[in-house]
Design an enzyme around this catalytic site. Sequence first.
Site, PDB file in Angstrom:
ATOM      1  N   ASP A   9       2.204  -5.588   2.494  1.00 49.89           N
ATOM      2  CA  ASP A   9       1.442  -4.875   3.517  1.00 49.89           C
ATOM      3  C   ASP A   9       2.199  -3.573   3.820  1.00 49.89           C
ATOM      4  O   ASP A   9       3.348  -3.398   3.404  1.00 49.89           O
ATOM      5  CB  ASP A   9       1.344  -5.764   4.758  1.00 49.89           C
ATOM      6  CG  ASP A   9       0.638  -5.083   5.913  1.00 49.89           C
ATOM      7  OD1 ASP A   9      -0.444  -4.508   5.694  1.00 49.89           O
ATOM      8  OD2 ASP A   9       1.190  -5.108   7.025  1.00 49.89           O
ATOM      9  N   ASP A  11       1.677  -1.184   7.249  1.00 50.91           N
ATOM     10  CA  ASP A  11       1.978  -1.029   8.678  1.00 50.91           C
ATOM     11  C   ASP A  11       2.684  -2.267   9.213  1.00 50.91           C
ATOM     12  O   ASP A  11       2.159  -3.379   9.155  1.00 50.91           O
ATOM     13  CB  ASP A  11       0.688  -0.799   9.477  1.00 50.91           C
ATOM     14  CG  ASP A  11       0.000   0.507   9.127  1.00 50.91           C
ATOM     15  OD1 ASP A  11       0.695   1.525   9.010  1.00 50.91           O
ATOM     16  OD2 ASP A  11      -1.239   0.507   8.971  1.00 50.91           O
ATOM     17  N   ASP A 165       3.350  -9.067   7.878  1.00 54.46           N
ATOM     18  CA  ASP A 165       3.941  -9.216   9.204  1.00 54.46           C
ATOM     19  C   ASP A 165       3.009  -9.874  10.214  1.00 54.46           C
ATOM     20  O   ASP A 165       3.437 -10.157  11.330  1.00 54.46           O
ATOM     21  CB  ASP A 165       4.372  -7.847   9.753  1.00 54.46           C
ATOM     22  CG  ASP A 165       3.194  -6.913  10.002  1.00 54.46           C
ATOM     23  OD1 ASP A 165       3.080  -6.353  11.111  1.00 54.46           O
ATOM     24  OD2 ASP A 165       2.373  -6.721   9.083  1.00 54.46           O
TER      25      ASP A 165
END
Length: 214
Positions: A9, A11, A165
């Site tokens: 990922d 961000d 995250d």
Amino acid sequence: MPFTAALFDFDGTLADSFAAITASTNFTRHHYGLPALPEAVVREYVGYGLPNLMQELVPTANPAAAVAVYREHHAGIARAETKLIPGVAETIPELARRGLRLAVCSNKSVTFTRDLIAALGLAAYFDAVLGPEDVGGRAKPDPAMLHEGMILTGGTVGTTVYVGDMAIDVHVARAAGLPVWLVPGGAAGKESPAAAGPDRVLTGFAELLDLLRG
């Protein structure tokens, strides 16, 4: 069987881009007569793509029009307001040196993601940087982006790990049949990342150096 490929990922995983996202969100809210929101609130809605972010946080606007306002503002600030998560600058080059094939799979507009990956000095280490635009607009948790990432890195379900995250990262990895590891300190989200059931929660990004030997 050792991992030969890793998908990431962006961000909250590779980069702390929340100041930039918050600034552009509040610029758009101001454009439509809404008050500013603190970064902590904006973080709860990051990760599901810009159209969703605008629908949630600029509810009085036409979503497509709000996206256009956001993107125009974001283009001018994204580089200056985005920085790498601690450990990323050292870890990504070393993983590539070890022979791992790497790709980014982000719900962020791929134009922004590719520009930021280059500006942050990481472009040479990734085989692909993907966004929803590359898979017919199918944003995560649809697994299409991860499937494409595996094709472009030569990975398989048995040799690829996904690193994110948020809870959405757990869900997309499960849909793609991949193990998923989470880094701490990213986007908050509405759902607890740990409760979503990742295979591992890292102590920090650099822990990947102990886990991915290539």
